[in-house]
Design an enzyme around this catalytic site. Sequence first.
Site, PDB file in Angstrom:
ATOM      1  N   SER A  36     -27.094   6.772 -59.800  1.00  0.00           N
ATOM      2  CA  SER A  36     -26.527   6.268 -58.551  1.00  0.00           C
ATOM      3  C   SER A  36     -26.016   4.857 -58.773  1.00  0.00           C
ATOM      4  O   SER A  36     -26.416   4.183 -59.741  1.00  0.00           O
ATOM      5  CB  SER A  36     -27.641   6.242 -57.487  1.00  0.00           C
ATOM      6  OG  SER A  36     -27.237   5.531 -56.341  1.00  0.00           O
TER       7      SER A  36
ATOM      8  N   TYR B 149     -36.298   3.698 -54.658  1.00  0.00           N
ATOM      9  CA  TYR B 149     -35.182   4.601 -55.010  1.00  0.00           C
ATOM     10  C   TYR B 149     -34.412   3.993 -56.189  1.00  0.00           C
ATOM     11  O   TYR B 149     -34.137   4.668 -57.186  1.00  0.00           O
ATOM     12  CB  TYR B 149     -34.264   4.803 -53.801  1.00  0.00           C
ATOM     13  CG  TYR B 149     -33.090   5.727 -54.057  1.00  0.00           C
ATOM     14  CD1 TYR B 149     -33.289   7.098 -54.215  1.00  0.00           C
ATOM     15  CD2 TYR B 149     -31.791   5.233 -54.143  1.00  0.00           C
ATOM     16  CE1 TYR B 149     -32.204   7.951 -54.454  1.00  0.00           C
ATOM     17  CE2 TYR B 149     -30.704   6.083 -54.379  1.00  0.00           C
ATOM     18  CZ  TYR B 149     -30.919   7.440 -54.530  1.00  0.00           C
ATOM     19  OH  TYR B 149     -29.856   8.286 -54.758  1.00  0.00           O
TER      20      TYR B 149
HETATM   21  P1  NDP Z   1     -28.936  16.855 -51.204  1.00  0.00           P
HETATM   22  O1  NDP Z   1     -30.085  16.477 -50.323  1.00  0.00           O
HETATM   23  O2  NDP Z   1     -27.851  17.688 -50.651  1.00  0.00           O
HETATM   24  O3  NDP Z   1     -29.473  17.564 -52.524  1.00  0.00           O
HETATM   25  C1  NDP Z   1     -30.701  17.268 -53.100  1.00  0.00           C
HETATM   26  C2  NDP Z   1     -31.111  18.455 -53.921  1.00  0.00           C
HETATM   27  O4  NDP Z   1     -32.344  18.127 -54.588  1.00  0.00           O
HETATM   28  C3  NDP Z   1     -31.367  19.692 -53.085  1.00  0.00           C
HETATM   29  O5  NDP Z   1     -30.744  20.798 -53.693  1.00  0.00           O
HETATM   30  C4  NDP Z   1     -32.873  19.857 -53.126  1.00  0.00           C
HETATM   31  O6  NDP Z   1     -33.236  21.245 -53.143  1.00  0.00           O
HETATM   32  C5  NDP Z   1     -33.201  19.239 -54.467  1.00  0.00           C
HETATM   33  N1  NDP Z   1     -34.608  18.850 -54.562  1.00  0.00           N
HETATM   34  C6  NDP Z   1     -35.271  17.916 -53.844  1.00  0.00           C
HETATM   35  N2  NDP Z   1     -36.571  17.901 -54.198  1.00  0.00           N
HETATM   36  C7  NDP Z   1     -36.708  18.845 -55.159  1.00  0.00           C
HETATM   37  C8  NDP Z   1     -37.801  19.324 -55.915  1.00  0.00           C
HETATM   38  N3  NDP Z   1     -39.048  18.828 -55.773  1.00  0.00           N
HETATM   39  N4  NDP Z   1     -37.597  20.316 -56.810  1.00  0.00           N
HETATM   40  C9  NDP Z   1     -36.358  20.842 -56.972  1.00  0.00           C
HETATM   41  N5  NDP Z   1     -35.287  20.432 -56.290  1.00  0.00           N
HETATM   42  C10 NDP Z   1     -35.472  19.457 -55.392  1.00  0.00           C
HETATM   43  O7  NDP Z   1     -28.375  15.457 -51.748  1.00  0.00           O
HETATM   44  P2  NDP Z   1     -27.303  15.074 -52.874  1.00  0.00           P
HETATM   45  O8  NDP Z   1     -26.529  16.237 -53.291  1.00  0.00           O
HETATM   46  O9  NDP Z   1     -26.605  13.880 -52.371  1.00  0.00           O
HETATM   47  O10 NDP Z   1     -28.261  14.586 -54.045  1.00  0.00           O
HETATM   48  C11 NDP Z   1     -28.178  15.044 -55.370  1.00  0.00           C
HETATM   49  C12 NDP Z   1     -28.412  13.891 -56.322  1.00  0.00           C
HETATM   50  O11 NDP Z   1     -27.364  12.939 -56.184  1.00  0.00           O
HETATM   51  C13 NDP Z   1     -29.725  13.124 -56.088  1.00  0.00           C
HETATM   52  O12 NDP Z   1     -30.325  12.844 -57.330  1.00  0.00           O
HETATM   53  C14 NDP Z   1     -29.245  11.838 -55.442  1.00  0.00           C
HETATM   54  O13 NDP Z   1     -30.125  10.756 -55.673  1.00  0.00           O
HETATM   55  C15 NDP Z   1     -27.918  11.654 -56.145  1.00  0.00           C
HETATM   56  N6  NDP Z   1     -26.984  10.753 -55.467  1.00  0.00           N
HETATM   57  C16 NDP Z   1     -26.491  11.078 -54.241  1.00  0.00           C
HETATM   58  C17 NDP Z   1     -25.656  10.192 -53.585  1.00  0.00           C
HETATM   59  C18 NDP Z   1     -25.146  10.448 -52.230  1.00  0.00           C
HETATM   60  O14 NDP Z   1     -24.614   9.500 -51.612  1.00  0.00           O
HETATM   61  N7  NDP Z   1     -25.238  11.650 -51.677  1.00  0.00           N
HETATM   62  C19 NDP Z   1     -25.252   8.928 -54.230  1.00  0.00           C
HETATM   63  C20 NDP Z   1     -25.818   8.715 -55.521  1.00  0.00           C
HETATM   64  C21 NDP Z   1     -26.646   9.599 -56.113  1.00  0.00           C
HETATM   65  P3  NDP Z   1     -34.478  21.909 -52.369  1.00  0.00           P
HETATM   66  O15 NDP Z   1     -34.797  21.024 -51.199  1.00  0.00           O
HETATM   67  O16 NDP Z   1     -33.976  23.255 -52.000  1.00  0.00           O
HETATM   68  O17 NDP Z   1     -35.556  21.959 -53.410  1.00  0.00           O
END
Ligand code: NDP
Length: 241
Positions: free
Chosen positions: A138, A151
Amino acid sequence: MSATPRVAVITGASSGIGEATARALHAAGHSVVLLARRADRIRALAAELGDRALAIEADVTDSHSLEDAASRVRSELGGADILVNNAGVMLLGPFSADRRDDHRKMIEVNLLGAITATEVFLEQITSSAAGDIVNISSVAGRTARAGNGVYAATKWGLNGWSESLRQELLPGVRVTLIEPGVVATELPDHITHSETKEAVAALYDSATVTSGDVAEVITFAITRPRHLAINEILLRPADQV
Ligand code: NDP
């Protein structure tokens, strides 16, 4: 199709950037393995994509579920070539003793989850003729600010570990760090600190960069010819400070 079809494992493929990356890599001709806890979502996505898509319920904080997933990838698809460590949570808010659970959850999912998934899939990726590991960090992996400390710590941790891993795994496996700014996803929905949640939700409501934009960047990075490694990409909405 840009290259020989490969098998890509994507953690957190049930929504946002993970889901979009699965769609993009599948559209580019690769097989995709969708890992997440929300089994209904990944099964629906696999059914929609059809051939070359496998959904496996897995929690990145549970090494056994990742090991089971790796066994299935080995036996059903012959092994993984690409691992996208995308699963993450962003439980922002001021640092306080009340938020110990949030702090630990972010470290367990964002940092230890990525490390564990890589440990579990390492042998498959290093035996691939074309291995790639993508870590979704990020802007917060480069810039800390009030309210995002733990974070940011998880993402700074990912950045440091990725660089070390890159050096250890070259030349066979490429390691790519992706550092997005604000991307319109469900990420802020889980924030427990109500004032922070409101403020961040407003920011995300007006977000212009989509998961699809990030997926396109990831797909570009890992489909370059093998002599070229794109190690790090920082991307932001054009109007993000
Ligand atoms: P979402 O909340 O849409 O996606 C997060 C994903 O992580 C979900 O598919 C969720 O699946 C999964 N997840 C969470 N906890 C677990 C777990 N314990 N085991 C397996 N899977 C897990 O958010 P984003 O798509 O935005 O996030 C994806 C990545 O991008 C993250 O690492 C985030 O930090 C990073 N990011 C996002 C930004 C943004 O502005 N959106 C900016 C910078 C980085 P489920 O709950 O079904 O397990």
